[in-house]
Each structure stands twice: as C-alpha cells, then as structure tokens.
Design a protein around this motif. Structure first.
Motif, PDB file in Angstrom:
ATOM      1  N   ILE A   9      44.379   9.504  51.726  1.00  6.83           N
ATOM      2  CA  ILE A   9      43.626   9.488  52.843  1.00  6.83           C
ATOM      3  C   ILE A   9      44.263  10.284  54.085  1.00  6.83           C
ATOM      4  O   ILE A   9      43.557  10.924  54.813  1.00  6.83           O
ATOM      5  N   LEU A  66      36.475   4.194  44.234  1.00 10.29           N
ATOM      6  CA  LEU A  66      37.690   4.206  44.466  1.00 10.29           C
ATOM      7  C   LEU A  66      38.149   3.162  45.650  1.00 10.29           C
ATOM      8  O   LEU A  66      39.016   2.421  45.638  1.00 10.29           O
ATOM      9  N   TYR A  67      37.414   3.313  46.594  1.00  9.48           N
ATOM     10  CA  TYR A  67      37.475   2.251  47.827  1.00  9.48           C
ATOM     11  C   TYR A  67      37.247   0.778  47.357  1.00  9.48           C
ATOM     12  O   TYR A  67      38.040   0.050  47.860  1.00  9.48           O
ATOM     13  N   PHE A 108      47.467   5.884  47.835  1.00  7.81           N
ATOM     14  CA  PHE A 108      46.262   5.612  48.828  1.00  7.81           C
ATOM     15  C   PHE A 108      46.524   6.299  50.023  1.00  7.81           C
ATOM     16  O   PHE A 108      45.861   7.049  50.613  1.00  7.81           O
ATOM     17  N   PHE A 148      40.539  -0.055  45.684  1.00  6.48           N
ATOM     18  CA  PHE A 148      41.636  -0.343  46.408  1.00  6.48           C
ATOM     19  C   PHE A 148      41.435  -1.576  47.162  1.00  6.48           C
ATOM     20  O   PHE A 148      42.472  -2.369  47.686  1.00  6.48           O
ATOM     21  N   GLY A 149      40.412  -1.885  47.563  1.00  3.92           N
ATOM     22  CA  GLY A 149      40.088  -3.249  48.402  1.00  3.92           C
ATOM     23  C   GLY A 149      40.628  -4.293  47.533  1.00  3.92           C
ATOM     24  O   GLY A 149      41.183  -5.270  47.871  1.00  3.92           O
ATOM     25  N   TYR A 178      33.709   8.007  45.022  1.00  8.59           N
ATOM     26  CA  TYR A 178      34.635   7.672  46.158  1.00  8.59           C
ATOM     27  C   TYR A 178      34.458   6.151  46.369  1.00  8.59           C
ATOM     28  O   TYR A 178      35.279   5.419  46.731  1.00  8.59           O
ATOM     29  N   GLY A 179      33.118   5.627  46.166  1.00 11.27           N
ATOM     30  CA  GLY A 179      32.967   4.301  46.423  1.00 11.27           C
ATOM     31  C   GLY A 179      33.537   3.347  45.535  1.00 11.27           C
ATOM     32  O   GLY A 179      34.271   2.297  46.150  1.00 11.27           O
ATOM     33  N   TYR A 214      43.681   3.117  39.692  1.00 12.75           N
ATOM     34  CA  TYR A 214      43.360   1.731  40.568  1.00 12.75           C
ATOM     35  C   TYR A 214      42.800   0.656  39.494  1.00 12.75           C
ATOM     36  O   TYR A 214      43.031  -0.560  39.803  1.00 12.75           O
ATOM     37  N   ARG A 264      29.874  10.648  45.567  1.00 11.97           N
ATOM     38  CA  ARG A 264      29.916   9.712  46.380  1.00 11.97           C
ATOM     39  C   ARG A 264      30.406   8.453  45.556  1.00 11.97           C
ATOM     40  O   ARG A 264      30.759   7.550  46.132  1.00 11.97           O
ATOM     41  N   THR A 323      40.933   6.733  40.797  1.00  9.65           N
ATOM     42  CA  THR A 323      40.066   5.501  40.676  1.00  9.65           C
ATOM     43  C   THR A 323      40.572   4.828  39.347  1.00  9.65           C
ATOM     44  O   THR A 323      40.651   3.591  39.035  1.00  9.65           O
TER      45      THR A 323
END
Length: 348
Positions: free
Chosen positions: A106, A27-28, A102, A31-32, A24-25, A178, A21, A175
């Motif tokens: 997704i 990565l997001y 991305f 991306f943000g 994943y966090g 990015y 997790r 990740t």
C-alpha cells in the motif's frame, strides 16, 4: 536499487490500473480476514470478546517498558518452557509478517522507515488497547518482535516485486499468500482454540460447584490478593500484582454500583502470619471448553500439613503454567497481623 524499488518502478505506476479489480478486491478481502484473526489472537487470546461487556472479577493489566526484560527472564529464569518460549517469540514475529507485506504494498512509494513507522504504530495500538481494556500484558518486547516480523514482511514484498513484471501478477501472488495465511491461521486456531475465531459464539460461562463452602467469606471483601510467593513455618508471603484488578460492588444511595479498584500501584511482597485458627480454602479451577468450573474445598489439615502441600503444589503449578497460584487473604479482626482466612486458587 533498494530506494528505487521502495518508491515503485515507473512501469508499475503507469500500468497499475491494468490489474484486475477482482484480484484487488480479493486481496483486500483476504487482508480484512487476516486483520480480524490478528485482532482476535492478540487482544482476546486469554479473554473472550464478550468479556468487555460483562463483569470480570480479575482482569489483566501490566506494563513492561524495559527492552528484552521479558525475553531475558524467560531464557535465564526458565519462566517458560521451550515450547511456550518459541510460541511467544515466533508467534509475535510471524503474525506481523503479513502486515509488513501489505504495508509495503500500500505504501510502496514511501521510504523504508516510513513503512516501519506504520508497523510500529499498529503494534503500539494493540499494546495500548491491551492496557486500556485490561486484556493482557503490554510489553515493549512484543513491540520489538512485531517490528521484526514487519521488516520480514517488507523484505518479502521487495523480493516478490523484483520477480513480477506486471501489477496483476504481483496482486495475484499477494492474494495467494493471504489466502494461504488465512487458511493456515484458521486451521491452526481451530486445532488450538475455536473461541479465537471471530464471530464464533465464544461466550465463556463461569460456574461454581459448591461456593457455599466459603459461606461468610466473600471475595469482594478480601483484604489482599496476589501470587503465592513463599510459604514459611508460621507465615505466608504474597506478591501483589498491579496486573490484577478487582471488581467490588458498593451500595450508594440505595443502588448497587460496581467499582474497579487496583490493589497496588507497584508489585509488593506482603508477609503475614497464620495460626491454627486460620481458615484455609482451596479453589480448583478447570476448563471444559466454554465453561470454567470452580470447585471449593475447606482444608481441615494442620498448618504444617497445609504449608507442605502449598510448597509442593505451588511449585508444580508455577512450573506448569509460569503462573503461581493466586491467594486471597482476609485478615483477622481479633488477631492483628494474622490471616483469618485464605483462599488458594489452583488450575487443574
């Protein structure tokens, strides 16, 4: 094989929860940050974010719906130098590659065309926003270049997916990409213009050194505004441009009210006469970081001298920035069809 990979192999679906997790966090989050940089570069590359909340004398709003028109004009007519052309084309492609990557991650169970539709929708959203908020030119060529970048990003995802065995490794690789994109993007923006970095104080201050030179000639009351198109012996031609919008202040029932009016609905060439009584003002504009300074000069030359100067300086200005000088015109009340005053704005 392509359809199967787009849908995601069964092993990925079964073991997807095994990925950390934390990765994943990250990565997001990465991306943000990319999305914020993307929005800043696309929407606010010419005007700062705070310009949405302040009066703007001139704003940019235009639309091109003819595919390859802008690119073709740049190639054939030389409207941009090679560096600007590569920056425009390459930039529009490169900035959408991470988005395609991305979207493919997704929406990996979606079809290829479904993923392309998402990229298309996001590109159109940016172009529509540019038009609605008058932040730039909305161009179908930009959309086509954005889609090209999105397709490259989707292809990159498929290549990565084929070379990873677990969801965790895939997320780690994404990740890493990015983080590299973010670091490279911030470094490039810092070197080019720090005002493009989100959350940086990017307020631009506009200052006039000697506006009193134009006493009696207020820009809000001008009769015509456009790009310098041509200079004749006793006349000048201006091309009005719907990309320009003028803010005027009108008094209604004892209160001042700002009104935005578009000068022309379509580009139009307007030729008008000048004579010895026409007053000519030059505004030199130069950028000092977050301050844009205008310096005014009242011309005392004869029109023949002014015409020669305009032809020379106008050509240099257009060649240097792909944008000719702008001209504000006030018509003479005593001499119909003759300009009472001109204000030519030049970038230094």
């Amino acid at each position: 094989m392509l359809a199967r990979k787009l849908g995601g192999p069964s092993g990925y679906r079964k073991n997807e929860r095994q990925a950390s997790r934390g990765w994943y966090g990250l990565l997001y989050l990465s991306f943000g940050i990319y999305v914020m940089l993307m929005g800043q570069v696309i929407l606010f590359k010419t005007l700062p974010l705070d310009s949405l909340f302040h009066e703007r004398l001139n704003t940019i709003r235009s639309v091109n719906m003819i595919p390859f028109r802008t690119i073709g004009q740049s190639l054939v007519q030389g409207a941009m130098d090679s560096g600007q052309l590569m920056e425009n084309i390459g930039g529009n492609i490169l900035i959408f590659i991470p988005l395609g990557l991305f979207v493919a991650f997704i929406a990996r169970r979606w079809s290829f065309w479904g993923q392309i539709a998402v990229v298309l929708g996001i590109s159109l959203l940016f172009e529509i926003s540019q038009y609605v908020f008058a932040l730039g030119s909305s161009d179908i060529d930009d959309v086509l270049l954005n889609i090209t970048g999105g397709v490259l990003g989707i292809g990159l995802y498929l290549w990565l997916e084929n070379r990873t065995r677990t969801p965790r490794k895939l997320v780690v690789m994404l990740t890493g990409i990015y983080l590299l994109v973010g670091a490279g993007g911030i470094a490039s923006i810092t070197a080019y213009d720090t005002s493009l970095i989100p959350f940086v104080d990017a307020k631009v201050v506009y200052a006039d050194e000697n506006k009193e030179v134009m006493a009696g000639w207020e820009e809000a009351s001008r009769d015509l505004f456009g790009d310098l198109e041509g200079v004749g012996k006793d006349a000048i031609t201006v091309r009005t441009n719907p990309a320009y919008m003028v803010m005027t202040r009108k008094s209604t029932e004892g209160s001042d009210r700002e009104t935005a009016t578009t000068l022309e609905t379509e580009p139009k060439e307007v030729t008008f006469a000048v004579d010895a009584k026409t007053k000519i003002f030059i505004r030199y504009i130069h950028d000092e970081g977050k301050q844009v300074i205008s310096r005014y000069e009242a011309v005392s030359w004869s029109w023949s001298e002014a015409a020669h100067w305009l032809e020379r300086e106008g050509a240099d200005q257009g060649a240097g920035s792909a944008q000719p000088p702008t001209v504000s015109v006030w018509y003479s009340e005593e001499r119909p069809g003759v300009a009472g005053a001109l204000l030519i704005s030049m970038m230094e």
